[in-house]
Structures are given as structure tokens and as C-alpha cells.
Write a protein that holds these residues in place. Sequence first.
Motif, mmCIF file in Angstrom:
data_model
loop_
_atom_site.group_PDB
_atom_site.id
_atom_site.type_symbol
_atom_site.label_atom_id
_atom_site.label_comp_id
_atom_site.label_asym_id
_atom_site.label_seq_id
_atom_site.Cartn_x
_atom_site.Cartn_y
_atom_site.Cartn_z
ATOM 1 N N PRO A 264 0.820 -1.216 0.000
ATOM 2 C CA PRO A 264 0.000 0.000 0.000
ATOM 3 C C PRO A 264 0.853 1.265 0.000
ATOM 4 C CG PRO A 264 -0.070 -1.059 2.151
ATOM 5 C CD PRO A 264 0.651 -1.990 1.233
ATOM 6 N N TRP A 265 2.060 1.193 0.527
ATOM 7 C CA TRP A 265 2.946 2.360 0.544
ATOM 8 C C TRP A 265 3.408 2.716 -0.856
ATOM 9 C CZ3 TRP A 265 2.285 4.930 4.684
ATOM 10 C CH2 TRP A 265 1.993 4.276 5.877
ATOM 11 N N ILE A 266 3.688 1.710 -1.657
ATOM 12 C CA ILE A 266 4.088 1.972 -3.043
ATOM 13 C C ILE A 266 2.893 2.516 -3.826
ATOM 14 C CG2 ILE A 266 4.866 0.870 -5.175
ATOM 15 C CD1 ILE A 266 6.613 -0.937 -3.439
ATOM 16 N N ALA A 267 1.712 1.976 -3.551
ATOM 17 C CA ALA A 267 0.503 2.491 -4.207
ATOM 18 C C ALA A 267 0.247 3.938 -3.793
ATOM 19 C CB ALA A 267 -0.694 1.623 -3.862
ATOM 20 N N LEU A 268 0.492 4.257 -2.529
ATOM 21 C CA LEU A 268 0.327 5.629 -2.057
ATOM 22 C C LEU A 268 1.339 6.550 -2.734
ATOM 23 C CD1 LEU A 268 -1.177 7.475 -0.062
ATOM 24 C CD2 LEU A 268 0.621 6.949 1.590
ATOM 25 N N TRP A 269 2.572 6.088 -2.873
ATOM 26 C CA TRP A 269 3.604 6.871 -3.558
ATOM 27 C C TRP A 269 3.212 7.099 -5.019
ATOM 28 C CZ3 TRP A 269 7.147 10.268 -3.276
ATOM 29 C CH2 TRP A 269 8.100 10.415 -4.278
ATOM 30 N N GLY A 270 2.728 6.055 -5.680
ATOM 31 C CA GLY A 270 2.268 6.200 -7.065
ATOM 32 C C GLY A 270 1.086 7.147 -7.165
#
Length: 156
Positions: A81-87
Motif C-alpha cells: 500500500p505504501w508503493i501504491a500511495l507513492w504512485g
Amino acid sequence: MRRILAESQPLDSLYSDDEVIADEGKFRKRFGPGFRWNRRDRIGLIALKNRYDLTDPEIQLFQHTGNLHRSVFGVRLTASPWIALWGGAQIAVFGFLFLALLLAAWPILVRAPAKAIKPVLALLGLFTFCCGLYWMYVKPWFLRLRKERERSDDDR
């Protein structure tokens, strides 16, 4: 009904799950050239596919975005979810830039469309970049989340 459909073999598939486990060439033909996996990992991937009821294109998306993790314990999805948030944050920034460029180019587009080639190309490039960010960072997380929810619904 979902469990029965998940356990069934599709008729239109190029090769069955048992065939791709046994033959690496058939495995690569079915999933793509980026899959050069040993037998243990092929078994783990097919188990993951059946556990989450994934389609072959979904597996290819997870592979191309680097969200399939292979280990001695099997294959698992690692969409964070952190990578999705960054994206999502990147999409928000570039989306704001897209809107600013669109508003700046709008008078040129209305008055002289022939002179607006450069701004239109910039807008298309920015839109394509935002779509790529979505497919690389956000889409795998949403797909993983949806599949885990479906799986938990089936377990009830």
C-alpha cells in the motif's frame, strides 16, 4: 460456485496448469518470456493463481511490476500500500501539472488548433505517463486488495 469455478480448468487456455508445471517451455508460452522459473516456483505460482483466483494477464501484471516474490516458502504477492500511495501522490502531482498545462493551452487550442501541436503532444505524453504510473504502482495494489477480499468472502 466460486470455488468450483476456481478449481475448474479453462477450455480456451493454451495449456493446462498441470502441463505448465511439467514443462518450462509451455510455462513461458502461457505466461510470457519473463518467466524463467524452476519447477518448485511454477508449482507455487499455480497454487497462488488458484488460491486468489487470478487470471493469466493478472499474473503477468504482477510479474512485470515486480510484485511476485519467490522464496523457498512459495510464491506470494508483494504489492504494497505504501508503493501504491507513492504512485498515487505522483499521479496527483502530474495530474495537477496536466490540468495546468491544459488550462494554459486551452486558448491556443480554441483559436489556432494548428499551432497547438506542441502543447497537445505534451498533454498526451503527460497523460500516458500518468497512466503508466497507475498501472505500475496503483493497479497491482487494488488488484491484490480485491482478490484478498474475494478470498476472505469465500472462506466465510
